[in-house]
Write an enzyme that holds these catalytic residues in place. Structure first.
Site, short mmCIF file in Angstrom:
data_model
loop_
_atom_site.label_atom_id
_atom_site.label_comp_id
_atom_site.label_asym_id
_atom_site.label_seq_id
_atom_site.Cartn_x
_atom_site.Cartn_y
_atom_site.Cartn_z
N VAL A 58 0.83 -1.21 0.00
CA VAL A 58 0.00 0.00 0.00
C VAL A 58 0.87 1.26 0.00
O VAL A 58 0.58 2.22 -0.71
CB VAL A 58 -0.97 -0.01 1.20
CG1 VAL A 58 -1.67 1.33 1.37
CG2 VAL A 58 -2.00 -1.13 1.03
N GLU A 59 1.93 1.26 0.79
CA GLU A 59 2.76 2.46 0.92
C GLU A 59 3.55 2.78 -0.34
O GLU A 59 3.63 3.92 -0.76
CB GLU A 59 3.73 2.32 2.10
CG GLU A 59 3.09 2.47 3.46
CD GLU A 59 2.77 3.91 3.81
OE1 GLU A 59 2.65 4.78 2.92
OE2 GLU A 59 2.61 4.19 5.00
N SER A 60 4.19 1.78 -0.93
CA SER A 60 5.13 2.06 -2.03
C SER A 60 4.98 1.13 -3.23
O SER A 60 5.72 1.30 -4.20
CB SER A 60 6.57 1.93 -1.50
OG SER A 60 6.84 0.58 -1.17
#
Length: 182
Positions: A58-60
């Protein structure tokens, strides 16, 4: 309008069929890169590696060179100030440019998640909200009775970005458990 509804239902059925009949297709959309590093630091900090992988997705999207407009860096999108604080806690040197190195970033991110888990009594929703929106904000929401970390109350999270982050990681975590769980 009726055509649109039928099309959406049809596409949903196709996705479900593909998901159960060809999981390798979903593994292309939901990869599990850096599995050994994630596994090592997840074990060290007593985390579920699939939870960590979901956060990274989700983050990167597993982009080691990811950098947000606000300055969060690397796989786990760590803010340099937070990373500096983490390195002081675990007594290693802080090197901002290393936040783009998978091992360094995952080590710091896993320690931070474990620290948040202790603070928020192992409630993954609160951990995710604090990871994204800040531990101070989450503590304030708890004290003010705004949100206590319950799944059905995620809509009460005051920050839209944090609310969406918690939902996206939870969904991605379920997908990772289905694809890579034992």
């Amino acid at each position: 309008m009726q055509f649109l509804k039928r099309t959406v239902v049809f596409l949903a059925i196709i996705v479900v069929v593909l998901y159960f009949s060809m999981p390798f297709v979903f593994k292309l959309w939901f990869p599990y890169y850096h599995k050994e590093i994630i596994g090592f630091y997840s074990k060290q900090y007593q985390l579920d590696p699939l939870f960590v992988a979901a956060i990274i997705r989700v983050e990167s999207n597993f982009n080691t060179n990811a950098e947000s407009a606000r300055g969060a860096k690397g796989l786990m999108q760590l803010m340099p100030e937070t990373a500096r604080w983490i390195t002081q806690q675990i007594k290693i040197s802080f090197e901002e440019e290393r936040l783009f190195e998978p091992e360094y970033n995952i080590q710091l991110g896993c320690w931070y998640l474990a620290n948040l888990r202790q603070e928020f009594n192992y409630n993954n929703n609160l951990v995710l909200a604090a990871y994204n929106g800040g531990r101070g904000n989450v503590n304030k929401w708890i004290v003010m009775g705004i949100w206590q970390g319950e799944e059905e109350g995620i809509e009460k999270i005051p920050f839209r970005e944090t609310r969406e982050f918690v939902k996206r990681v939870n969904l991605t975590y379920q997908i990772y458990q289905n694809l890579y769980g034992e």
